[in-house]
Design a protein around this motif. Structure first.
Motif, PDB file in Angstrom:
ATOM      1  N   PRO A 114      -8.141   4.324 -13.612  1.00 18.17           N
ATOM      2  CA  PRO A 114      -7.902   2.888 -13.415  1.00 18.17           C
ATOM      3  C   PRO A 114      -6.544   2.600 -12.784  1.00 18.17           C
ATOM      4  N   SER A 115      -5.568   3.462 -13.054  1.00 18.43           N
ATOM      5  CA  SER A 115      -4.243   3.299 -12.458  1.00 18.43           C
ATOM      6  C   SER A 115      -3.714   4.665 -12.046  1.00 18.43           C
ATOM      7  N   VAL A 116      -3.282   4.765 -10.789  1.00 16.15           N
ATOM      8  CA  VAL A 116      -2.702   6.009 -10.275  1.00 16.15           C
ATOM      9  C   VAL A 116      -1.342   5.652  -9.682  1.00 16.15           C
ATOM     10  N   SER A 117      -0.293   6.272 -10.180  1.00 19.42           N
ATOM     11  CA  SER A 117       1.061   5.936  -9.731  1.00 19.42           C
ATOM     12  C   SER A 117       1.317   6.453  -8.320  1.00 19.42           C
ATOM     13  N   GLU A 118       2.374   5.944  -7.705  1.00 26.24           N
ATOM     14  CA  GLU A 118       2.738   6.384  -6.349  1.00 26.24           C
ATOM     15  C   GLU A 118       3.058   7.872  -6.304  1.00 26.24           C
ATOM     16  N   VAL A 119       3.740   8.360  -7.348  1.00 26.67           N
ATOM     17  CA  VAL A 119       4.124   9.767  -7.336  1.00 26.67           C
ATOM     18  C   VAL A 119       2.896  10.665  -7.440  1.00 26.67           C
ATOM     19  N   LEU A 120       1.908  10.253  -8.217  1.00 23.10           N
ATOM     20  CA  LEU A 120       0.658  11.003  -8.294  1.00 23.10           C
ATOM     21  C   LEU A 120      -0.095  10.949  -6.973  1.00 23.10           C
ATOM     22  N   SER A 121      -0.167   9.763  -6.392  1.00 19.62           N
ATOM     23  CA  SER A 121      -0.872   9.591  -5.120  1.00 19.62           C
ATOM     24  C   SER A 121      -0.258  10.458  -4.030  1.00 19.62           C
ATOM     25  N   GLU A 122       1.058  10.575  -4.038  1.00 23.87           N
ATOM     26  CA  GLU A 122       1.725  11.382  -3.016  1.00 23.87           C
ATOM     27  C   GLU A 122       1.258  12.841  -3.065  1.00 23.87           C
ATOM     28  N   ASP A 140      -8.746   0.743  -5.931  1.00 22.96           N
ATOM     29  CA  ASP A 140      -7.754  -0.340  -5.832  1.00 22.96           C
ATOM     30  C   ASP A 140      -6.639  -0.185  -6.861  1.00 22.96           C
ATOM     31  N   GLY A 141      -6.875   0.618  -7.899  1.00 22.26           N
ATOM     32  CA  GLY A 141      -5.842   0.836  -8.902  1.00 22.26           C
ATOM     33  C   GLY A 141      -4.846   1.923  -8.518  1.00 22.26           C
ATOM     34  N   ALA A 142      -5.084   2.585  -7.412  1.00 20.35           N
ATOM     35  CA  ALA A 142      -4.167   3.637  -6.950  1.00 20.35           C
ATOM     36  C   ALA A 142      -3.093   3.022  -6.065  1.00 20.35           C
ATOM     37  N   ARG A 143      -1.837   3.284  -6.375  1.00 20.12           N
ATOM     38  CA  ARG A 143      -0.727   2.761  -5.585  1.00 20.12           C
ATOM     39  C   ARG A 143      -0.250   3.844  -4.619  1.00 20.12           C
ATOM     40  N   LEU A 144      -0.122   3.469  -3.361  1.00 18.38           N
ATOM     41  CA  LEU A 144       0.334   4.409  -2.340  1.00 18.38           C
ATOM     42  C   LEU A 144       1.649   3.915  -1.761  1.00 18.38           C
ATOM     43  N   SER A 145       2.599   4.815  -1.631  1.00 18.71           N
ATOM     44  CA  SER A 145       3.855   4.466  -0.981  1.00 18.71           C
ATOM     45  C   SER A 145       3.611   4.299   0.515  1.00 18.71           C
ATOM     46  N   ARG A 146       4.609   3.762   1.203  1.00 23.09           N
ATOM     47  CA  ARG A 146       4.518   3.631   2.659  1.00 23.09           C
ATOM     48  C   ARG A 146       4.280   5.006   3.300  1.00 23.09           C
ATOM     49  N   LYS A 147       5.020   6.002   2.840  1.00 22.56           N
ATOM     50  CA  LYS A 147       4.888   7.352   3.399  1.00 22.56           C
ATOM     51  C   LYS A 147       3.475   7.897   3.204  1.00 22.56           C
ATOM     52  N   SER A 148       2.935   7.760   2.000  1.00 20.77           N
ATOM     53  CA  SER A 148       1.588   8.256   1.720  1.00 20.77           C
ATOM     54  C   SER A 148       0.547   7.499   2.526  1.00 20.77           C
ATOM     55  N   SER A 149       0.756   6.192   2.701  1.00 18.61           N
ATOM     56  CA  SER A 149      -0.175   5.383   3.496  1.00 18.61           C
ATOM     57  C   SER A 149      -0.189   5.838   4.946  1.00 18.61           C
TER      58      SER A 149
END
Length: 349
Positions: A114-122, A140-149
């Motif tokens: 349900p929630s994935v932090s930016e550091v995990l997404s990276e 939609d619960g996964a947050r991506l940093s600009r770099k990861s995007s």
């Protein structure tokens, strides 16, 4: 009893202890630790079906023993999936340990949380295959940093299976969304145009600024006749003869380079973007250019017919795009074109 060698007795103990855990109204921290230790030891030698049952049973429990959940999360994918997808007990540190050392099934389960932090997404973007990346982008619960995007969009561009996930991604920076325009199908292009039309002006400016910080033009050499054609187009411009009708004459006479230079100047985009539109016969992209320049529908249709002159059913296809041209608003076209114009600024820098 945990040391009991009989599989049946260990299984019975495991299930009874599980029921006892969920039946306890209150437990001390030391009791929780003991539950976790014993349950993890019991589960270790059980067959996968029993461990999977245990994983499913404890996956939603907010008070599940951390030792047990951590143990299950690092089990085989079929066992780990339930807790990796849902357990609130797992910390980012736990999950980072999983995504750094396990395979794609583990990564996909974490990507579905349900929630994935930016550091995990990276880490997931870095280690995940395209199927895993698609799972992450659709969440939609996964947050991506600009770099990861940025990395995700570069990968999505070359894999049609990721096009829908990238374009539909909630919160994808608008400049990166518009980078997808030239590689996706017409249905998704329409969606991008619609999002551009709805974009808040302040967000548009912010997105343009972010895009300018990263964009670089690397589109190959200019045509051999570029200098000669450029000089001719400039003469026409100086004489007031560089009109939309002249562009149609360039196309009909086969003066492709002159047409591209004139189209780029008319719409204030760079030559390589204009060439990409024409060489791919991207009539919906051409519609954006023509609409932003206030060209009438008849002229757009003329360009389309000349570009499709060797294509079966050219008239029907051109008429279809002409309908789209009519529906396209100038405001949406101008907003989209501003992203394309960033390339012109990058080329001049």
């Amino acid at each position: 009893m945990a040391e009991e060698g009989s599989s049946e007795k260990r299984r019975a103990l495991l299930r009874e202890l599980t029921e006892h855990f969920f039946g306890s109204a209150t437990r001390t921290a030391s009791e929780d630790a003991l539950y976790g230790s014993v349950l993890a030891r019991l589960a270790t030698d059980m067959e996968a079906a029993v461990r999977t049952e245990l994983s499913v049973r404890f996956a939603q429990a907010s008070d599940a023993p951390h030792a047990l959940i951590h143990h299950l999360a690092n089990d085989d994918a079929a066992v780990a999936s339930a807790v990796l997808t849902a357990s609130p007990v797992l910390t980012d540190e736990d999950l980072l340990g999983v995504v750094r050392k396990h395979g794609q099934e583990h990564l996909r389960a974490v990507s579905s949380r349900p929630s994935v932090s930016e550091v995990l997404s990276e880490v997931i973007v870095e280690r995940g295959d395209d199927e895993t990346l698609g799972t992450l982008l659709r969440n939609d619960g996964a947050r991506l940093s600009r770099k990861s995007s940025e990395v995700a969009v570069e990968r999505a561009k070359v894999n049609p299976a990721l096009h829908e996930a990238a374009v539909s991604r909630v919160g994808l920076p608008p400049d990166l969304l518009n980078e997808m325009y030239f590689v996706v199908e017409a249905r998704l292009r329409t969606r991008i145009l619609e999002q551009n039309a709805r974009m808040d002006p302040a967000l548009l400016e912010s997105a343009l600024a972010a895009g300018r910080d990263r964009i670089a033009t690397n589109d190959g050499a200019l045509p051999a006749d570029y200098a000669e054609c450029f000089a001719y187009v400039e003469e026409l411009r100086a004489a007031g003869q560089l009109t939309p009708q002249m562009l149609a004459r360039f196309l009909r006479s086969g003066s492709r380079t002159s047409f591209l230079i004139a189209l780029a100047q008319m719409s204030d985009i760079d030559f390589h973007t204009a060439r990409q539109i024409i060489e791919r016969r991207d009539l919906d992209a051409l519609a954006v250019v023509c609409k932003s320049a206030d060209l009438d529908r008849a002229l757009f249709l003329t360009y389309a017919l000349v570009l499709l002159n060797d294509d079966g059913g050219a008239m029907a296809k051109a008429q279809s795009f002409a309908g789209m041209y009519t529906e396209l608003t100038k405001d949406a076209a101008l907003r989209t074109l501003r992203f394309w114009r960033m390339r012109r600024g990058a080329a001049a820098a």
